[in-house]
Design a protein around this motif. Structure first.
Motif, PDB file in Angstrom:
ATOM      1  N   LYS A 130      -1.824  -7.739  -4.398  1.00  0.00           N
ATOM      2  CA  LYS A 130      -2.783  -6.645  -4.441  1.00  0.00           C
ATOM      3  C   LYS A 130      -2.093  -5.304  -4.166  1.00  0.00           C
ATOM      4  O   LYS A 130      -1.233  -5.195  -3.299  1.00  0.00           O
ATOM      5  CB  LYS A 130      -3.871  -6.866  -3.388  1.00  0.00           C
TER       6      LYS A 130
ATOM      7  N   SER B 245      -6.564  -4.653   6.235  1.00  0.00           N
ATOM      8  CA  SER B 245      -7.829  -5.390   6.208  1.00  0.00           C
ATOM      9  C   SER B 245      -7.770  -6.617   5.303  1.00  0.00           C
ATOM     10  O   SER B 245      -8.732  -7.401   5.251  1.00  0.00           O
ATOM     11  CB  SER B 245      -8.963  -4.470   5.734  1.00  0.00           C
ATOM     12  N   ASP B 246      -6.659  -6.797   4.594  1.00  0.00           N
ATOM     13  CA  ASP B 246      -6.513  -7.919   3.660  1.00  0.00           C
ATOM     14  C   ASP B 246      -6.294  -9.212   4.441  1.00  0.00           C
ATOM     15  O   ASP B 246      -5.272  -9.382   5.122  1.00  0.00           O
ATOM     16  CB  ASP B 246      -5.324  -7.654   2.726  1.00  0.00           C
TER      17      ASP B 246
ATOM     18  N   TYR C  51      -2.805  -1.381  -3.036  1.00  0.00           N
ATOM     19  CA  TYR C  51      -3.796  -0.552  -2.356  1.00  0.00           C
ATOM     20  C   TYR C  51      -3.346   0.903  -2.278  1.00  0.00           C
ATOM     21  O   TYR C  51      -2.146   1.192  -2.193  1.00  0.00           O
ATOM     22  CB  TYR C  51      -4.036  -1.067  -0.932  1.00  0.00           C
TER      23      TYR C  51
ATOM     24  N   ALA D 158      -2.836   3.777  -5.435  1.00  0.00           N
ATOM     25  CA  ALA D 158      -2.709   2.356  -5.739  1.00  0.00           C
ATOM     26  C   ALA D 158      -1.728   2.139  -6.890  1.00  0.00           C
ATOM     27  O   ALA D 158      -1.048   1.111  -6.954  1.00  0.00           O
ATOM     28  CB  ALA D 158      -4.073   1.769  -6.081  1.00  0.00           C
TER      29      ALA D 158
ATOM     30  N   ALA E 179       0.829  -1.200   0.000  1.00  0.00           N
ATOM     31  CA  ALA E 179       0.000   0.000   0.000  1.00  0.00           C
ATOM     32  C   ALA E 179       0.861   1.245   0.000  1.00  0.00           C
ATOM     33  O   ALA E 179       1.871   1.319   0.697  1.00  0.00           O
ATOM     34  CB  ALA E 179      -0.921   0.018   1.219  1.00  0.00           C
TER      35      ALA E 179
ATOM     36  N   SER F 290      -4.478   2.866   0.212  1.00  0.00           N
ATOM     37  CA  SER F 290      -4.593   3.287   1.611  1.00  0.00           C
ATOM     38  C   SER F 290      -4.079   2.175   2.514  1.00  0.00           C
ATOM     39  O   SER F 290      -4.157   0.990   2.176  1.00  0.00           O
ATOM     40  CB  SER F 290      -6.048   3.609   1.973  1.00  0.00           C
ATOM     41  N   TYR F 291      -3.556   2.581   3.667  1.00  0.00           N
ATOM     42  CA  TYR F 291      -3.032   1.613   4.627  1.00  0.00           C
ATOM     43  C   TYR F 291      -4.154   0.805   5.274  1.00  0.00           C
ATOM     44  O   TYR F 291      -3.977  -0.368   5.626  1.00  0.00           O
ATOM     45  CB  TYR F 291      -2.211   2.318   5.703  1.00  0.00           C
ATOM     46  N   LYS F 292      -5.308   1.424   5.425  1.00  0.00           N
ATOM     47  CA  LYS F 292      -6.433   0.718   6.029  1.00  0.00           C
ATOM     48  C   LYS F 292      -6.854  -0.471   5.170  1.00  0.00           C
ATOM     49  O   LYS F 292      -7.185  -1.553   5.695  1.00  0.00           O
ATOM     50  CB  LYS F 292      -7.613   1.675   6.213  1.00  0.00           C
ATOM     51  N   GLU F 293      -6.834  -0.302   3.860  1.00  0.00           N
ATOM     52  CA  GLU F 293      -7.166  -1.421   2.967  1.00  0.00           C
ATOM     53  C   GLU F 293      -6.156  -2.555   3.127  1.00  0.00           C
ATOM     54  O   GLU F 293      -6.512  -3.736   3.142  1.00  0.00           O
ATOM     55  CB  GLU F 293      -7.169  -0.945   1.514  1.00  0.00           C
ATOM     56  N   LEU F 294      -4.888  -2.196   3.255  1.00  0.00           N
ATOM     57  CA  LEU F 294      -3.837  -3.208   3.389  1.00  0.00           C
ATOM     58  C   LEU F 294      -4.033  -4.041   4.640  1.00  0.00           C
ATOM     59  O   LEU F 294      -3.991  -5.286   4.584  1.00  0.00           O
ATOM     60  CB  LEU F 294      -2.461  -2.534   3.417  1.00  0.00           C
TER      61      LEU F 294
END
Length: 392
Positions: free
Chosen positions: A66, A76-77, A68, A49, A44, A70-74
């Motif tokens: 993947k 959450s993986d 991303y 991205a 991320a 944002s760090y939040k998306e990372l």
């Protein structure tokens, strides 16, 4: 026998993340680690991205990895086992807390945080969540460091009385850095101490503290020369380590931007001298990635050793380095040793590193706190706070 696979998520995509990611692509069998493997499954960038995708390509990650924005998306993986935090240390507290709150194991770049209160809060959170957490002081996991600790603790040097350790670079702030550069910018927790001095302290600690059965925190006296932005450009520390039987030991750790540990940049000057009453072990510059030692004993013994970093070898096309300076073809950076430690810890169910406990990371952070306190170096409140979340 099936290998233990550790799936990495990379948080931030700057230069140190690129070095780490390239090293993760090196087969552990090249360093005689035959039962583990690493794979980058996500990255991320806070920028976009697209930047994360470019990073994944740079480090030769699988096509399935993947990207991303944002760090939040990372964090959450669900496919990510562990997060490598590669942001400036000003942002470590916020980024690590994000990952821990999401239930992710964490390897965080040094310095672990900017103060001891932040380190304590992260350790508490990791233990509450029953997660692995380790400071990425990569040097500690090198074979050369294992050798140095064994030499210091085996009696080879007799009683180790003092260690000198220095990491200084000739890069005067007025000509070397833009005011926004992380090295001199207080908003990025700049200064020599947190960026370079941590390595000098690492050698002092691993030769005088880590090797003790029941180590006690040192007292510290320090001097600091500040830059106009308020961060340190040169710092010297005298640490006194109490010992029950042998008497106190002294550690002298220095760092700065005005002169170089190794003036010709060819490893001719020792960065570390571990001295006992029977001799000394010299470790040659750079303190963060040394590849040569010299043992000199009172009985006339002189033993020089080379410690090259392993890798895919010549003809592989593989190159790694940092800041535009690449090592010889086929030679790893050496960051894979700390990654291997993470894999073995998770494989074995351990929650912290073998060669630097979380408690020792905290003690070192308290030393740096005291050095800053003695010299009136304070960073912005938003950087020093233990509040979470804080938008930086």
């Amino acid at each position: 026998m099936s290998k233990f696979q550790l799936k990495w998520g990379i948080l931030a995509t700057g230069g140190i993340a690129e070095s780490f990611g390239r090293d993760l692509s090196v087969n552990p069998e090249t360093r005689e680690r035959n039962d583990i493997e690493h794979v980058v499954v996500a990255a991320a960038s806070s920028t976009s991205a697209d930047r994360a995708q470019a990073y994944l390509k740079e480090v030769n990650a699988p096509d399935s990895a993947k990207a991303y924005g944002s760090y939040k998306e990372l964090v959450s993986d669900s496919n990510v086992d562990i997060i490598y935090v590669a942001t400036p240390h000003s942002h470590h507290y916020q980024n690590v807390m994000l990952a821990l709150e999401a239930g992710k194991n964490v390897l965080c770049e040094k310095a672990l945080t900017v103060n001891a209160a932040q380190t304590e809060a992260l350790i508490k959170k990791a233990r509450e969540k029953d997660l692995f957490f380790m400071e990425a002081v990569w040097t500690r996991y090198f074979p050369i460091s294992i050798y140095a600790r064994e030499t210091a603790s085996s009696g080879t040097l007799g009683t180790v009385e003092r260690t000198f350790a220095d990491l200084a670079m000739s890069m005067p702030p007025e000509t070397s850095f833009d005011p926004k550069n992380r090295m001199v910018n207080p908003d990025l927790a700049g200064g020599a101490l947190l960026d370079l001095g941590i390595y000098a302290l690492t050698w002092v600690f691993q030769s005088l503290y880590t090797v003790q059965k029941d180590p006690k925190p040192p007292t510290v006296v320090s001097a600091m020369r500040k830059w106009e932005s308020g961060v340190d450009q040169q710092t010297s520390m005298l640490l006194t380590f109490p010992r029950d039987k042998e008497g106190d030991a002294h550690g002298i750790a220095t760092t700065g931007m005005r002169c170089a540990t190794d003036p010709d940049s060819n490893g001719h000057a020792p960065a570390v001298r571990i001295q006992g009453n029977k001799g000394e072990l010299m470790v040659f510059h750079p303190a963060f990635r040394p590849t040569r030692t010299k043992l000199v004993l009172k009985d006339g013994t002189v033993e020089e050793k080379n410690w090259p970093q392993p890798g895919p070898g010549k003809g592989s096309g593989f190159r790694n380095g940092f800041g535009g300076n690449f090592h010889p073809e086929g030679e790893g950076m050496g960051m894979f040793w700390e990654a291997d430690e993470c894999a073995y810890a998770l494989k074995e169910g351990r929650k912290e590193g073998k060669f630097e406990s979380l408690n020792e990371s905290l003690v070192i952070m308290k030393v740096m706190d005291e050095v800053r306190r003695q010299n009136g170096m304070k960073l912005p409140d938003k950087i020093e706070t233990t509040d979470y979340p804080v938008d930086l």
